[in-house]
Design an enzyme around this catalytic site. Structure first.
Site, PDB file in Angstrom:
ATOM      1  N   TYR A  88      12.696 -10.284  -1.326  1.00 40.17           N
ATOM      2  CA  TYR A  88      12.380  -9.717  -1.337  1.00 40.17           C
ATOM      3  C   TYR A  88      13.045  -8.386  -1.337  1.00 40.17           C
ATOM      4  O   TYR A  88      14.166  -8.288  -1.329  1.00 40.17           O
ATOM      5  CB  TYR A  88      11.748  -9.967   0.957  1.00 40.17           C
ATOM      6  CG  TYR A  88      13.532  -9.529   1.271  1.00 40.17           C
ATOM      7  CD1 TYR A  88      14.104  -8.310   1.611  1.00 40.17           C
ATOM      8  CD2 TYR A  88      14.565 -10.932   1.657  1.00 40.17           C
ATOM      9  CE1 TYR A  88      14.484  -8.047   2.914  1.00 40.17           C
ATOM     10  CE2 TYR A  88      15.488 -10.364   2.381  1.00 40.17           C
ATOM     11  CZ  TYR A  88      15.209  -9.258   3.543  1.00 40.17           C
ATOM     12  OH  TYR A  88      17.179  -9.509   3.700  1.00 40.17           O
ATOM     13  N   CYS A  89      12.527  -7.024  -0.696  1.00 45.03           N
ATOM     14  CA  CYS A  89      13.359  -6.234  -0.969  1.00 45.03           C
ATOM     15  C   CYS A  89      12.477  -4.863  -0.319  1.00 45.03           C
ATOM     16  O   CYS A  89      12.573  -5.492   0.985  1.00 45.03           O
ATOM     17  CB  CYS A  89      12.953  -5.913  -2.903  1.00 45.03           C
ATOM     18  SG  CYS A  89      10.950  -4.897  -3.080  1.00 45.03           S
ATOM     19  N   ALA A  90      12.200  -3.774  -0.572  1.00 43.25           N
ATOM     20  CA  ALA A  90      11.717  -3.137   0.720  1.00 43.25           C
ATOM     21  C   ALA A  90      10.735  -2.699   1.529  1.00 43.25           C
ATOM     22  O   ALA A  90      10.439  -2.724   3.027  1.00 43.25           O
ATOM     23  CB  ALA A  90      12.554  -1.490   0.314  1.00 43.25           C
ATOM     24  N   CYS A  94       8.142  -1.409  -3.208  1.00 39.56           N
ATOM     25  CA  CYS A  94       9.287  -1.361  -3.913  1.00 39.56           C
ATOM     26  C   CYS A  94       8.516  -2.392  -5.023  1.00 39.56           C
ATOM     27  O   CYS A  94       7.859  -3.379  -4.511  1.00 39.56           O
ATOM     28  CB  CYS A  94      10.750  -1.755  -2.651  1.00 39.56           C
ATOM     29  SG  CYS A  94      11.731  -2.664  -3.509  1.00 39.56           S
ATOM     30  N   MET A 118      11.037  -6.123   3.684  1.00 38.97           N
ATOM     31  CA  MET A 118      11.754  -5.039   5.184  1.00 38.97           C
ATOM     32  C   MET A 118      10.394  -5.442   5.831  1.00 38.97           C
ATOM     33  O   MET A 118      10.125  -4.703   7.276  1.00 38.97           O
ATOM     34  CB  MET A 118      12.257  -4.109   4.649  1.00 38.97           C
ATOM     35  CG  MET A 118      13.885  -5.163   4.206  1.00 38.97           C
ATOM     36  SD  MET A 118      14.715  -5.710   4.884  1.00 38.97           S
ATOM     37  CE  MET A 118      15.597  -4.757   6.107  1.00 38.97           C
TER      38      MET A 118
END
Length: 141
Positions: A88-90, A94, A118
């Site tokens: 996962y990222c932002a 993203c 996130m």
């Protein structure tokens, strides 16, 4: 007169089934990840692929930090080749999780993307952790 929704017919059931089942091979959702982690089911590694500063500011509890640009076989050697990584990222704005998934696939490693990252986690109302967690990979610059 029809709406934009029905201007294009829905796919036949067998095609829809294949499509939606295939999507589940690429994605995990926040609720399922939260539930598995809450119950102590450790059949995947949750990987935050943002930079160390973003990770320390806030991350999903239990996630390991390894920025997508640092994903190489040597960094993954502690995990068996069949370990599933959920990256996962932002959030939807993203593409670091997509870049990480490409790296995992090129290394022949199983991978899924956490839908929403996130942002999705926050939308579900789940808490964040802060700082560096025990058992964390070496910090990479």
């Amino acid at each position: 007169m029809s709406s934009y929704v029905t201007d294009v017919s829905a796919a036949p059931s067998e095609i829809a089934l294949a499509h939606f089942e295939a999507r589940l091979t690429f994605e995990a959702d926040c609720w399922d990840v939260h539930d598995a982690m809450r119950r102590g089911l450790k059949d995947f590694v949750l990987l935050d692929v943002r930079g160390p500063d973003a990770y320390q500011k806030a991350h999903i509890p239990g996630a390991v930090n390894l920025p997508y640009g640092k994903i190489i076989e040597r960094k993954l050697s502690d995990w068996p080749k069949d370990t599933l990584f959920v990256v996962y990222c932002a959030g939807p704005h993203c593409n670091a999780a997509n870049k990480a998934a490409v790296r995992f696939a090129r290394l022949g490693r199983p991978v899924k993307e956490l839908i929403g990252g996130m942002t999705g986690w926050a939308d579900e109302g789940f808490p964040y952790a802060h700082g560096v967690e025990e058992g964390q990979l070496e910090q990479v610059a």
